[in-house]
Design a protein around this motif. Structure first.
Motif, PDB file in Angstrom:
ATOM      1  N   PRO A 144       3.224  13.543  -3.588  1.00  0.00           N
ATOM      2  CA  PRO A 144       3.873  13.680  -2.277  1.00  0.00           C
ATOM      3  C   PRO A 144       2.862  13.309  -1.190  1.00  0.00           C
ATOM      4  CG  PRO A 144       3.235  15.840  -3.103  1.00  0.00           C
ATOM      5  CD  PRO A 144       2.806  14.835  -4.146  1.00  0.00           C
ATOM      6  N   VAL A 145       2.986  12.102  -0.658  1.00  0.00           N
ATOM      7  CA  VAL A 145       1.949  11.553   0.223  1.00  0.00           C
ATOM      8  C   VAL A 145       1.909  12.321   1.546  1.00  0.00           C
ATOM      9  CG1 VAL A 145       1.089   9.465   1.343  1.00  0.00           C
ATOM     10  CG2 VAL A 145       2.279   9.301  -0.848  1.00  0.00           C
ATOM     11  N   SER A 146       0.704  12.554   2.035  1.00  0.00           N
ATOM     12  CA  SER A 146       0.483  13.263   3.298  1.00  0.00           C
ATOM     13  C   SER A 146       1.223  12.578   4.443  1.00  0.00           C
ATOM     14  CB  SER A 146      -1.018  13.312   3.597  1.00  0.00           C
ATOM     15  OG  SER A 146      -1.245  13.741   4.914  1.00  0.00           O
ATOM     16  N   ARG A 147       1.521  13.352   5.493  1.00  0.00           N
ATOM     17  CA  ARG A 147       2.332  12.851   6.606  1.00  0.00           C
ATOM     18  C   ARG A 147       1.498  12.194   7.707  1.00  0.00           C
ATOM     19  NH1 ARG A 147       7.496  14.784   5.884  1.00  0.00           N
ATOM     20  NH2 ARG A 147       7.683  16.547   4.442  1.00  0.00           N
ATOM     21  N   LYS A 148       0.198  12.119   7.537  1.00  0.00           N
ATOM     22  CA  LYS A 148      -0.666  11.502   8.542  1.00  0.00           C
ATOM     23  C   LYS A 148      -1.218  10.178   8.029  1.00  0.00           C
ATOM     24  CE  LYS A 148      -0.824  14.640  11.898  1.00  0.00           C
ATOM     25  NZ  LYS A 148      -0.443  14.340  13.304  1.00  0.00           N
ATOM     26  N   VAL A 149      -1.083   9.117   8.836  1.00  0.00           N
ATOM     27  CA  VAL A 149      -1.675   7.824   8.490  1.00  0.00           C
ATOM     28  C   VAL A 149      -3.193   7.957   8.482  1.00  0.00           C
ATOM     29  CG1 VAL A 149      -1.990   5.451   9.283  1.00  0.00           C
ATOM     30  CG2 VAL A 149       0.271   6.534   9.429  1.00  0.00           C
ATOM     31  N   GLY A 150      -3.840   7.320   7.526  1.00  0.00           N
ATOM     32  CA  GLY A 150      -5.300   7.366   7.467  1.00  0.00           C
ATOM     33  C   GLY A 150      -5.806   7.014   6.081  1.00  0.00           C
TER      34      GLY A 150
ATOM     35  N   ASP B  89      -6.250  13.605   4.187  1.00  0.00           N
ATOM     36  CA  ASP B  89      -5.605  14.209   3.017  1.00  0.00           C
ATOM     37  C   ASP B  89      -4.663  13.205   2.366  1.00  0.00           C
ATOM     38  OD1 ASP B  89      -6.821  16.737   3.281  1.00  0.00           O
ATOM     39  OD2 ASP B  89      -5.388  17.282   4.845  1.00  0.00           O
ATOM     40  N   LEU B  90      -4.685  13.136   1.041  1.00  0.00           N
ATOM     41  CA  LEU B  90      -3.808  12.211   0.332  1.00  0.00           C
ATOM     42  C   LEU B  90      -2.437  12.817   0.089  1.00  0.00           C
ATOM     43  CD1 LEU B  90      -3.474   9.493  -1.200  1.00  0.00           C
ATOM     44  CD2 LEU B  90      -4.094  10.751  -3.272  1.00  0.00           C
ATOM     45  N   ALA B  91      -2.397  14.067  -0.352  1.00  0.00           N
ATOM     46  CA  ALA B  91      -1.145  14.698  -0.766  1.00  0.00           C
ATOM     47  C   ALA B  91      -0.876  15.946   0.054  1.00  0.00           C
ATOM     48  CB  ALA B  91      -1.203  15.047  -2.250  1.00  0.00           C
ATOM     49  N   THR B  92       0.409  16.330   0.095  1.00  0.00           N
ATOM     50  CA  THR B  92       0.769  17.582   0.762  1.00  0.00           C
ATOM     51  C   THR B  92       0.645  18.761  -0.192  1.00  0.00           C
ATOM     52  OG1 THR B  92       3.103  17.244   0.201  1.00  0.00           O
ATOM     53  CG2 THR B  92       2.341  16.403   2.330  1.00  0.00           C
TER      54      THR B  92
ATOM     55  N   PRO C 199      12.086  14.318   3.749  1.00  0.00           N
ATOM     56  CA  PRO C 199      11.509  14.204   2.396  1.00  0.00           C
ATOM     57  C   PRO C 199      10.194  13.413   2.430  1.00  0.00           C
ATOM     58  CG  PRO C 199      13.842  13.640   2.388  1.00  0.00           C
ATOM     59  CD  PRO C 199      13.440  13.738   3.826  1.00  0.00           C
ATOM     60  N   GLU C 200       9.299  13.759   1.521  1.00  0.00           N
ATOM     61  CA  GLU C 200       8.013  13.064   1.461  1.00  0.00           C
ATOM     62  C   GLU C 200       8.140  11.738   0.737  1.00  0.00           C
ATOM     63  OE1 GLU C 200       5.663  17.288   0.903  1.00  0.00           O
ATOM     64  OE2 GLU C 200       7.103  16.429  -0.511  1.00  0.00           O
ATOM     65  N   GLU C 201       7.285  10.799   1.129  1.00  0.00           N
ATOM     66  CA  GLU C 201       7.144   9.559   0.372  1.00  0.00           C
ATOM     67  C   GLU C 201       6.412   9.878  -0.935  1.00  0.00           C
ATOM     68  OE1 GLU C 201       8.112   6.450   0.989  1.00  0.00           O
ATOM     69  OE2 GLU C 201       8.979   6.770   2.974  1.00  0.00           O
ATOM     70  N   ILE C 202       6.811   9.208  -2.022  1.00  0.00           N
ATOM     71  CA  ILE C 202       6.202   9.451  -3.332  1.00  0.00           C
ATOM     72  C   ILE C 202       5.368   8.244  -3.732  1.00  0.00           C
ATOM     73  CG2 ILE C 202       6.632   9.951  -5.759  1.00  0.00           C
ATOM     74  CD1 ILE C 202       7.350  12.213  -3.812  1.00  0.00           C
ATOM     75  N   GLY C 203       4.158   8.486  -4.203  1.00  0.00           N
ATOM     76  CA  GLY C 203       3.261   7.414  -4.614  1.00  0.00           C
ATOM     77  C   GLY C 203       2.648   7.676  -5.980  1.00  0.00           C
ATOM     78  N   GLU C 204       1.906   6.681  -6.447  1.00  0.00           N
ATOM     79  CA  GLU C 204       1.262   6.778  -7.757  1.00  0.00           C
ATOM     80  C   GLU C 204      -0.089   6.073  -7.698  1.00  0.00           C
ATOM     81  OE1 GLU C 204       2.901   6.258 -12.177  1.00  0.00           O
ATOM     82  OE2 GLU C 204       2.758   4.343 -11.110  1.00  0.00           O
ATOM     83  N   ILE C 205      -1.062   6.657  -8.375  1.00  0.00           N
ATOM     84  CA  ILE C 205      -2.395   6.058  -8.486  1.00  0.00           C
ATOM     85  C   ILE C 205      -2.729   5.913  -9.965  1.00  0.00           C
ATOM     86  CG2 ILE C 205      -4.871   6.418  -8.107  1.00  0.00           C
ATOM     87  CD1 ILE C 205      -4.170   7.855  -5.526  1.00  0.00           C
TER      88      ILE C 205
ATOM     89  N   PRO D  35       0.825  -1.207   0.000  1.00  0.00           N
ATOM     90  CA  PRO D  35       0.000   0.000   0.000  1.00  0.00           C
ATOM     91  C   PRO D  35       0.864   1.264   0.000  1.00  0.00           C
ATOM     92  CG  PRO D  35       0.194  -0.805   2.231  1.00  0.00           C
ATOM     93  CD  PRO D  35       0.958  -1.791   1.360  1.00  0.00           C
ATOM     94  N   LEU D  36       0.192   2.428  -0.156  1.00  0.00           N
ATOM     95  CA  LEU D  36       0.908   3.694  -0.062  1.00  0.00           C
ATOM     96  C   LEU D  36       1.439   3.883   1.358  1.00  0.00           C
ATOM     97  CD1 LEU D  36      -1.378   6.206  -2.012  1.00  0.00           C
ATOM     98  CD2 LEU D  36       0.691   5.067  -2.825  1.00  0.00           C
ATOM     99  N   LYS D  37       2.589   4.528   1.466  1.00  0.00           N
ATOM    100  CA  LYS D  37       3.195   4.822   2.761  1.00  0.00           C
ATOM    101  C   LYS D  37       3.023   6.304   3.083  1.00  0.00           C
ATOM    102  CE  LYS D  37       4.989   0.649   3.116  1.00  0.00           C
ATOM    103  NZ  LYS D  37       4.545  -0.327   4.136  1.00  0.00           N
ATOM    104  N   ALA D  38       2.571   6.604   4.300  1.00  0.00           N
ATOM    105  CA  ALA D  38       2.491   7.989   4.737  1.00  0.00           C
ATOM    106  C   ALA D  38       3.896   8.560   4.874  1.00  0.00           C
ATOM    107  CB  ALA D  38       1.750   8.083   6.065  1.00  0.00           C
ATOM    108  N   SER D  39       4.063   9.834   4.552  1.00  0.00           N
ATOM    109  CA  SER D  39       5.364  10.482   4.695  1.00  0.00           C
ATOM    110  C   SER D  39       5.715  10.635   6.170  1.00  0.00           C
ATOM    111  CB  SER D  39       5.346  11.857   4.017  1.00  0.00           C
ATOM    112  OG  SER D  39       5.135  11.721   2.624  1.00  0.00           O
TER     113      SER D  39
END
Length: 372
Positions: free
Chosen positions: A128-134, A75-78, A40-46, A29-33
């Motif tokens: 740039p994936v958001s920094r909060k898990v959810g 929130d998905l992205a920063t 640095p932020e985690e980078i993801g793709e959909i 799955p996507l990883k929260a930053s």
């Protein structure tokens, strides 16, 4: 590697999308930053695969994709401006409406007909994936119509999970995968310690947070086991599900309602019943035979595909794998057919997935096997 997160099928009400959508993510799955804002932020793709399942084309005027952005758990992205959006439809372009937090996809022409042969993809890269898990809800709105009716906005929502960076759940195995009726299996898996884990199978939901294996005894029918991980803020948790299956030789057969048209005569004592298993992959060219006695034919698809089964009194029936949006996976069906003595029985592959294998089990009520 990607994982199917959710699939939105075209529905039958006026507000349901006319197109169907399958959503995948990389990584899966996507990883929260990291919560540290200087890291640095985690980078993801959909990637969203789009198709028209009906034989009647639908006109598509636009697609709007609303992506929540910010610092909160939903929130998905920063920063939406850092995302690279693409669409594979020829003549279409995309722009970001920052105030609405929407990516808007539109054609050069007034609209584009989308038929069953016109599949396409929408891609959001460099997220740039958001920094909060959810769990982040992404809202897709298609403006579409059929025929000459007015264009209408139709909405679908996809929930995308952002997991802790050190979360993992993998290698969920069921051994052995084929057992005799009443046999036992050992379930094993690997997982991180930062989640709650539950094991689910028919009639059971069991907390296995402190375990990485479990023995299940006395299984009498084919069973699918689901391992569910839940983590994050209880007000907005993220969930991931893996599955494993066991096949039972000579399983207990449970019937709900059985409707027989044109009559079905059952004769002979119970001791005259004969059980015969046919591995259908050995008869890939098709199977046609005549029933020497009344009985029941049970068809289990082992791999994604579709079989056409003909028997009397039921007639021709398609047995086809279907996608379950709640589980995020393809489900292989089982079907039972009552068969009248002397009638023709035939099975043919309509659509094969992988090797197109299926288990065909014949329950003879007069002690006569099928000739194959």
């Amino acid at each position: 590697m990607t994982l199917v997160v959710q699939m939105q099928n075209a529905g039958t009400t006026s507000s349901d999308p006319l197109l169907s959508y399958t959503v995948t993510t990389t990584p899966s799955p996507l990883k929260a930053s990291p919560e540290n804002p200087t890291a640095p932020e985690e980078i993801g793709e959909i990637i969203i695969a789009v198709a028209r399942q009906s034989g009647t084309p639908a006109d598509l005027k636009s697609i709007r994709l609303k992506v929540p952005a910010g610092t909160m758990s939903p929130d998905l992205a920063t920063d939406l401006a850092k995302i690279t959006p693409r669409i594979s439809l020829t003549g279409w372009s995309v722009h970001l409406e920052a105030a609405a937090k929407e990516f808007v996809f539109t054609p050069t022409a007034s609209h584009t007909p989308i038929g069953p042969e016109t599949g396409f993809t929408i891609q959001l890269s460099d997220i740039p994936v958001s920094r909060k898990v959810g769990t982040a809800p992404i809202t897709l709105t298609e403006s579409s119509r059929t025929g000459t009716s007015a264009f209408q906005d139709r909405e679908a929502v996809f929930n995308i999970g952002k997991f802790p960076a050190d979360f993992y759940m993998r290698n969920f195995l069921c051994e052995p995968s084929i057992i005799a009726n009443g046999g036992d299996v050992e379930l094993t898996w690997e997982r991180s310690a930062n989640a709650k884990y539950d094991l689910l199978y028919p009639g059971v939901e069991r907390d296995v947070t402190d375990r990485t294996s479990l023995r299940i005894e006395g299984i009498k029918s084919d069973t699918t086991f689901y391992l569910r991980a839940t983590t994050g803020d209880p007000t907005n948790p993220v969930t991931r599900i893996l599955s494993a299956q066991v096949t039972v030789i000579k399983p207990d057969l449970e019937l709900g309602n059985l409707t027989v048209h044109e009559g079905l005569q059952l004769t002979g004592p119970a001791s005259a019943m004969v059980w015969q298993r046919i591995q259908y992959s050995e008869y890939a060219g098709g199977l046609t035979t005549t029933a020497g006695t009344d009985g029941f034919l049970v068809v289990d698809i082992n791999t994604r595909g579709c079989l056409k089964v003909y028997s009397q009194p039921r007639g021709s029936v398609l047995v086809e794998s279907t996608f379950d949006p709640e589980l995020g996976k393809w489900v292989n069906p089982s079907a039972t057919f009552p068969v009248v003595k002397g009638s023709e029985v035939s099975i043919e592959i309509v659509k094969a997935g992988q090797d197109g294998a299926a288990d065909v089990v014949w329950f003879s009520l007069g002690g006569v096997k099928l000739e194959v």
